[in-house]
Structure formats: structure tokens, C-alpha cells
Design an enzyme around this catalytic site. Structure first.
Site, mmCIF file in Angstrom:
data_model
loop_
_atom_site.group_PDB
_atom_site.id
_atom_site.type_symbol
_atom_site.label_atom_id
_atom_site.label_comp_id
_atom_site.label_asym_id
_atom_site.label_seq_id
_atom_site.Cartn_x
_atom_site.Cartn_y
_atom_site.Cartn_z
ATOM 1 N N LYS A 82 -17.226 -37.953 -34.226
ATOM 2 C CA LYS A 82 -16.196 -38.024 -35.276
ATOM 3 C C LYS A 82 -16.671 -38.978 -36.366
ATOM 4 O O LYS A 82 -16.995 -40.143 -36.096
ATOM 5 C CB LYS A 82 -14.898 -38.523 -34.639
ATOM 6 C CG LYS A 82 -13.655 -38.028 -35.314
ATOM 7 C CD LYS A 82 -12.456 -38.376 -34.441
ATOM 8 C CE LYS A 82 -11.166 -38.075 -35.129
ATOM 9 N NZ LYS A 82 -10.024 -38.652 -34.416
HETATM 10 C C1 E4P Z 1 -7.029 -37.634 -35.630
HETATM 11 O O1 E4P Z 1 -7.917 -37.213 -34.934
HETATM 12 C C2 E4P Z 1 -6.388 -38.954 -35.483
HETATM 13 O O2 E4P Z 1 -6.709 -39.474 -34.228
HETATM 14 C C3 E4P Z 1 -4.896 -38.916 -35.521
HETATM 15 O O3 E4P Z 1 -4.364 -37.610 -35.565
HETATM 16 C C4 E4P Z 1 -4.266 -39.924 -36.410
HETATM 17 O O4 E4P Z 1 -2.871 -39.778 -36.353
HETATM 18 P P1 E4P Z 1 -1.855 -40.928 -36.789
HETATM 19 O O5 E4P Z 1 -1.583 -40.772 -38.238
HETATM 20 O O6 E4P Z 1 -0.624 -40.650 -35.966
HETATM 21 O O7 E4P Z 1 -2.498 -42.250 -36.450
#
Ligand code: E4P
Length: 219
Positions: free
Chosen positions: A83
Site C-alpha cells: 500500500k
Molecule cells: C483504507 O484502506 C483505509 O484503511 C481506510 O479505509 C481509512 O478509513 P477511515 O477514514 O475510516 O480512517
């Protein structure tokens, strides 16, 4: 549509996995930090539970350092997805890794142009954050529409992985638009199944059946 779970909490991953419909996991540095557990230990456990794609994020911000972290993360398991943020450094690293056949999930996407750049760099997934856009009075789902249109216009195969999901409507609209994946927090999974009319209907069926004194099983 594929369902990933957005957490680093292994209890939550086990529970979602037990439903039999879990396709993958996404983590991020905040989610790993929240567990209070050592990074390598948590990721190893997640990879044992889930055989589908597991996104693990780098924390370096410069291309070469990102690639060094990606190299080490890749050795953790065959189903690891690297990622990387959609920054200029992240895109350079995405292109290098994608050319080597390493799957990349580009994260922190807030615009359709970022998604276009990510597809051009060969990312396997783009993660647009719908909830965080809604939080600042932008329509997160409009971004999903725009990315779907652009990817379909040019036949990009980068999968749209809807992230920062806050409620079931985000999942429903993602499916209507034709997003490829939703990464869903544990608390939202349960809400996808629950309906008060299902509970009431089941209660009535069971009480009517009880009055017959019958059994479905013959012995
Ligand atoms: C994406 O892969 C992130 O981990 C995640 O969806 C972030 O979400 P949040 O806005 O609830 O922190």
C-alpha cells in the site's frame, strides 16, 4: 463485488472470515498502531487467517525508501499487497513495483485525476476515501462514479477499492456504480445483514411453527 475488511484487529478479521464471504484485508499504519501489537506479529497473524489480498502500507515517504520497505513487506507472504500513497514518490514506486509484477494498492486517493495517474502507473487497486470526503462536505460517492467512468473509458484494469466506508449506503452505492471492492469496517459488516423485518418475520414463523408441534427432522 469483493468484500475486504478494513482493520488490523485479528479478532474482527476472524469473525468476518467466519461469515465465509471475506475476500481480503486492508490495514494502514493507524489501524496497526491501534492494536498496540508488534507490526510483524500482527501482519503474520492476519496473513494466516486470510488467504486473499492483504494490503500492508509503507511508512517511508521517498521512492527509494518506499521500495526498500516494500521489498521487506513482500517477503511476509504471497498474498501481500503493497500500500502506497498517491504522491509523486508513491507513484514512482508504484510504477517500479507494478513493472516487477508486485501488486500495489494506491491509498489516500481524493480525486479522479489521482486515480487516473495511479492506473497509468499500473496499480492493482486504487483506494478512494469516501467517508473522509463526506466529512469535508464533498460527495465521496461522486468520486467513485467519476473513477468508474474514466477507467471504463480507457479499459484500465486497476480495481476501484472503496475505502473510508462509514455506513451501509456507501456499500450499496458502490455496488450500484460497479466498484470492484469495498473495504468495510467491522461495525458496518453486521449492519449489511440486519433488517428488523427479517427478525420480526422469523419470530412469527417460529411461533406459528411451534403451535403445530411438528419437527422438520424425521428422527
Ligand atoms: C483504507 O484502506 C483505509 O484503511 C481506510 O479505509 C481509512 O478509513 P477511515 O477514514 O475510516 O480512517
Amino acid at each position: 463485488m469483493k468484500f475486504f475488511i478494513d482493520t488490523a484487529d485479528v479478532q474482527e478479521i476472524r469473525a468476518a472470515h467466519a461469515l465465509g464471504i471475506l475476500d481480503g484485508v486492508t490495514t494502514n499504519p493507524s489501524l496497526v498502531a491501534k492494536t498496540g501489537r508488534p507490526f510483524r506479529e500482527v501482519i503474520a497473524e492476519i496473513l494466516e487467517i486470510c488467504k486473499g489480498p492483504v494490503s500492508v502500507e509503507v511508512v517511508a515517504t521517498e521512492t527509494e525508501a518506499m521500495l526498500a520497505e516494500a521489498q521487506e513487506i513482500s517477503t511476509m507472504g504471497e498474498n501481500v499487497v503493497i500500500k502506497l500513497p498517491v504522491t509523486a514518490d508513491g507513484l514512482r514506486a508504484t510504477k517500479t513495483l507494478s513493472d516487477r509484477g508486485v501488486p500495489v494498492n494506491n491509498t489516500l486517493c481524493f480525486s479522479a485525476l489521482q486515480a487516473l495517474m495511479s492506473a497509468k502507473a499500473g496499480a492493482a487497486y486504487i483506494s478512494p476515501f469516501v467517508g473522509r470526503l463526506d466529512d469535508v462536505a464533498h460527495n465521496g460517492m461522486e468520486l467513485i462514479h467519476d473513477i468508474r467512468t474514466i477507467y471504463d473509458n480507457y479499459g484500465y484494469t486497476t480495481e476501484i477499492l472503496v475505502a473510508s466506508i462509514r455506513h451501509p449506503m456507501h456499500v450499496l452505492e458502490s455496488a450500484q456504480i460497479g466498484a470492484d471492492v469495498c473495504t468495510i469496517p467491522f461495525g458496518v459488516f453486521d449492519k449489511l445483514i440486519k433488517h428488523p423485518l427479517t427478525d420480526l418475520g422469523l419470530e412469527a414463523f417460529l411461533s406459528d411453527w411451534a403451535q403445530t408441534g411438528e419437527s422438520v427432522l424425521s428422527s
